[in-house]
Design a protein around this motif. Structure first.
Motif, mmCIF file in Angstrom:
data_model
loop_
_atom_site.group_PDB
_atom_site.id
_atom_site.type_symbol
_atom_site.label_atom_id
_atom_site.label_comp_id
_atom_site.label_asym_id
_atom_site.label_seq_id
_atom_site.Cartn_x
_atom_site.Cartn_y
_atom_site.Cartn_z
ATOM 1 N N GLY A 1 0.853 -1.209 -0.023
ATOM 2 C CA GLY A 1 -0.171 -0.220 0.076
ATOM 3 C C GLY A 1 0.908 1.428 -0.127
ATOM 4 N N GLY A 2 0.157 2.507 0.658
ATOM 5 C CA GLY A 2 0.880 3.752 0.541
ATOM 6 C C GLY A 2 1.722 3.726 1.740
ATOM 7 N N GLY B 1 -2.917 0.183 -3.390
ATOM 8 C CA GLY B 1 -1.170 0.134 -3.688
ATOM 9 C C GLY B 1 -0.623 1.201 -3.838
ATOM 10 N N THR B 2 0.390 1.566 -4.448
ATOM 11 C CA THR B 2 1.576 2.528 -4.380
ATOM 12 C C THR B 2 1.243 3.642 -5.482
ATOM 13 O OG1 THR B 2 3.051 1.390 -5.907
ATOM 14 C CG2 THR B 2 2.849 0.632 -3.332
ATOM 15 N N ALA B 3 0.718 3.156 -6.393
ATOM 16 C CA ALA B 3 0.600 3.994 -7.600
ATOM 17 C C ALA B 3 -0.439 5.179 -7.548
ATOM 18 C CB ALA B 3 -0.143 3.216 -8.810
ATOM 19 N N ASN B 4 -0.035 6.557 -7.769
ATOM 20 C CA ASN B 4 -0.768 7.727 -7.741
ATOM 21 C C ASN B 4 -1.397 7.477 -9.220
ATOM 22 O OD1 ASN B 4 -0.073 8.931 -4.981
ATOM 23 N ND2 ASN B 4 1.759 9.009 -6.205
ATOM 24 N N LEU B 5 -2.533 8.513 -9.539
ATOM 25 C CA LEU B 5 -2.791 8.860 -10.930
ATOM 26 C C LEU B 5 -2.450 10.154 -11.563
ATOM 27 C CD1 LEU B 5 -7.024 8.125 -10.718
ATOM 28 C CD2 LEU B 5 -5.039 6.635 -11.715
ATOM 29 N N ASN C 1 0.306 -2.757 -7.415
ATOM 30 C CA ASN C 1 -1.005 -2.393 -6.672
ATOM 31 C C ASN C 1 -1.550 -3.909 -6.698
ATOM 32 O OD1 ASN C 1 -0.775 0.466 -7.234
ATOM 33 N ND2 ASN C 1 -2.735 0.476 -7.222
ATOM 34 N N LEU C 2 -2.622 -3.911 -5.890
ATOM 35 C CA LEU C 2 -3.568 -5.164 -5.771
ATOM 36 C C LEU C 2 -4.780 -4.724 -6.474
ATOM 37 C CD1 LEU C 2 -4.743 -7.815 -4.453
ATOM 38 C CD2 LEU C 2 -5.708 -6.543 -2.770
#
Length: 357
Positions: free
Chosen positions: A123-124, A290-294, A306-307
């Motif tokens: 996650g973040g 997850g870890t991805a920003n938009l 990301n899950l």
């Protein structure tokens, strides 16, 4: 209680997450794999370093992969030496070197812990005191992490191994069409896998989409997918910081928000704490944590993880958290006050440099 193969445990408080991570590490029998963008030499970082070192001294294979840019002002040589002196295999991703300056822009933004290929946390949440109520108080960062087991833990381990070995991740044949998958943004068959997944999720939406992200500077394809969903009657709600901590993103984001609002997307500014969570839910069915920003950096440049799951229980829990967060947010008006001259002049430059923000 640890989740089963098709169940997930959500964390929104750092102290609870770190306690669960410590417990998993202490129970390790064979191997521990950890990735983090930030690993601070503070109360939280040193406590985690202690349990990692103890397991390594006990003969467990402990590998730690940290981002050199992300941890630049947080970690320390003392922390580095402590881990190495206690048999932890430590690797820094893309340390600065004058001969390859451009590679420093690509970062390992992932936050992942896998224990014995049986338990995984993703996650973040970074490893620092800013996520702890105990050490940082009521102004701790607002973030989200998920714990998983079974096939997803094995997928998380495979993703760790791929980046550790500097090779492209590829799904195993038996996980080609699962109800839940742990996905990097860069795979053997797609250099921007998560962007494709998000666009597909938005295109399939029939009722509602909820997105939480601290940095919202998506490419045109993602913007169109959200706008088209709103135009066909889908309730699209976007939760972002009321005021971004990165000035260039503030200059760009206002224009993007206004463009989407004209198409029916509702945008809310979270103001209680620093927002750092990255989650998506669609129709109470699909969910992503997850870890991805938009933003461009996450979708096209950095290494992210990301899950992505079709799981109503997880989606319902995330939707409830989204509604809770809305209580500490204000909806942005569709009529924006005129920006200052400086911001209007710098916005095009910031957009041109969006891959570097």
């Amino acid at each position: 209680m640890w989740p089963g193969d098709d169940a997930f445990r959500l964390f929104t408080e750092g102290d609870e997450l770190y306690a669960a991570m410590h417990a998993a590490i202490n129970g390790a029998k064979r191997e521990i794999a950890l990735e983090s963008y930030i690993f601070a030499d503070d109360e939280v970082g040193r406590a985690l370093a202690d349990v990692l070192a103890e397991r390594a001294r006990a003969g467990i294979d402990v590998r730690v992969h940290l981002d050199a840019a992300g941890s630049l002002f947080w970690a320390s040589r003392k922390l580095d030496r402590f881990l190495r002196d206690n048999d932890v295999t430590l690797r820094w991703y893309h340390r600065w070197h004058w001969s390859q300056p451009l590679r420093y822009n690509q970062r390992n933004h992932r936050k992942l812990l896998v224990v014995d290929q049986r338990q995984a946390f993703l996650g973040g949440f970074n490893i620092h005191r800013e996520n702890s109520r105990r050490y940082y108080g009521e102004r701790r960062w607002r973030d989200t992490h998920v714990a998983m087991a079974g096939n997803q833990a094995k997928q998380a381990q495979a993703a760790f191994e791929a980046l550790w070995q500097r090779c492209h991740w590829q799904a195993a044949p038996e996980t080609d069409s699962p109800s839940a998958v742990v996905l990097p943004n860069k795979t053997a068959d797609c250099a921007h896998r998560l962007r494709c997944i998000f666009a597909a999720m938005f295109a399939s939406a029939q009722h509602h989409i909820e997105v939480t992200t601290p940095y919202f500077v998506p490419d045109g394809w993602t913007q169109r997918a959200l706008g088209q969903a709103a135009e066909r009657g889908v309730s699209v709600r976007l939760l972002v910081p009321r005021k971004s901590d990165v000035a260039p993103i503030r200059w760009i984001a206002r224009r993007i928000y206004a463009r989407l609002q004209c198409r029916g997307v509702r945008v809310f500014g979270y103001h209680a704490r620093l927002l750092h969570a990255k989650t998506v839910t669609v129709d109470g069915d699909w969910a992503s944590v997850g870890t991805a920003n938009l933003d461009y950096r996450s979708l096209f440049v950095n290494h992210e993880l990301n899950l992505c799951a079709r799981n109503r229980k997880l989606a319902s829990t995330l939707t409830k958290q989204f509604e809770t967060d809305l209580a500490s947010a204000v909806e942005f008006s569709t009529t924006w006050p005129r920006q200052r001259m400086t911001a209007r002049m710098l916005a095009p430059l910031a957009w041109a440099a969006r891959r570097w923000l």
